[in-house]
Design an enzyme around this catalytic site. Structure first.
Site, mmCIF file in Angstrom:
data_model
loop_
_atom_site.group_PDB
_atom_site.id
_atom_site.type_symbol
_atom_site.label_atom_id
_atom_site.label_comp_id
_atom_site.label_asym_id
_atom_site.label_seq_id
_atom_site.Cartn_x
_atom_site.Cartn_y
_atom_site.Cartn_z
ATOM 1 N N CYS A 64 0.840 -1.208 0.000
ATOM 2 C CA CYS A 64 0.000 0.000 0.000
ATOM 3 C C CYS A 64 0.874 1.257 0.000
ATOM 4 O O CYS A 64 1.517 1.567 1.001
ATOM 5 C CB CYS A 64 -0.914 -0.024 1.221
ATOM 6 S SG CYS A 64 -1.843 1.500 1.484
ATOM 7 N N CYS A 67 -0.090 4.103 2.543
ATOM 8 C CA CYS A 67 0.120 3.708 3.942
ATOM 9 C C CYS A 67 1.435 4.272 4.481
ATOM 10 O O CYS A 67 1.540 4.603 5.661
ATOM 11 C CB CYS A 67 0.095 2.192 4.089
ATOM 12 S SG CYS A 67 -1.530 1.487 3.737
#
Length: 140
Positions: A64, A67
């Site tokens: 991700c 993130c």
């Protein structure tokens, strides 16, 4: 031919509007419902929450991209406020925990008070100012 171009232009405009409507709340920190604020919910889940101050729980995954930005923002805010704990939960390693907290997208950030009640939630990358504004009253 002109009708086809007009139809494509309208479809693209509509798709853009729908995309904007769906993403406009991304990163917004919002209060959670009373149901999700049950302290036993977080305790039973096995989250390592601080009992002396608020805890920021950040759901992420190695793949991700956003993130990493959330990790930076949360670390900056937690370091600046002092008595705020930060727990990062890997979605790939803990899918049941993510399901228990209804994490449907990454990144998702949950904020718990010192009693273990979930108070706030953000899907997407929250701003440092928004995080500070909800964490500061929890420190009092």
């Amino acid at each position: 031919m002109t009708a086809a171009v007009t139809a494509i232009a309208c479809a693209c405009g509509l798709a853009g509007l729908v995309g904007w409507l769906l993403s406009r709340r991304s990163g917004a920190v919002r209060a959670t419902s009373a149901r999700s604020g049950d302290p036993s919910h977080a305790q039973a889940a096995g989250l390592d929450l601080s009992g002396t101050g608020p805890t920021v729980v950040h759901f992420s995954a190695p793949w991700c991209g956003p993130c990493a930005r959330v990790r930076q923002v949360v670390s900056e805010v937690c370091d600046g406020l002092g008595n705020v704990a930060h727990v990062e939960v890997d979605l790939d390693s803990n899918p049941v925990l993510a399901q228990r907290f209804s994490v449907l997208s990454l990144p998702t950030t949950l904020i718990f008070d010192d009693e273990g009640r979930q108070r706030y939630r953000a899907a997407g990358v929250p701003s440092a100012a928004d995080l500070r504004s909800v964490l500061t009253p929890l420190l009092a």
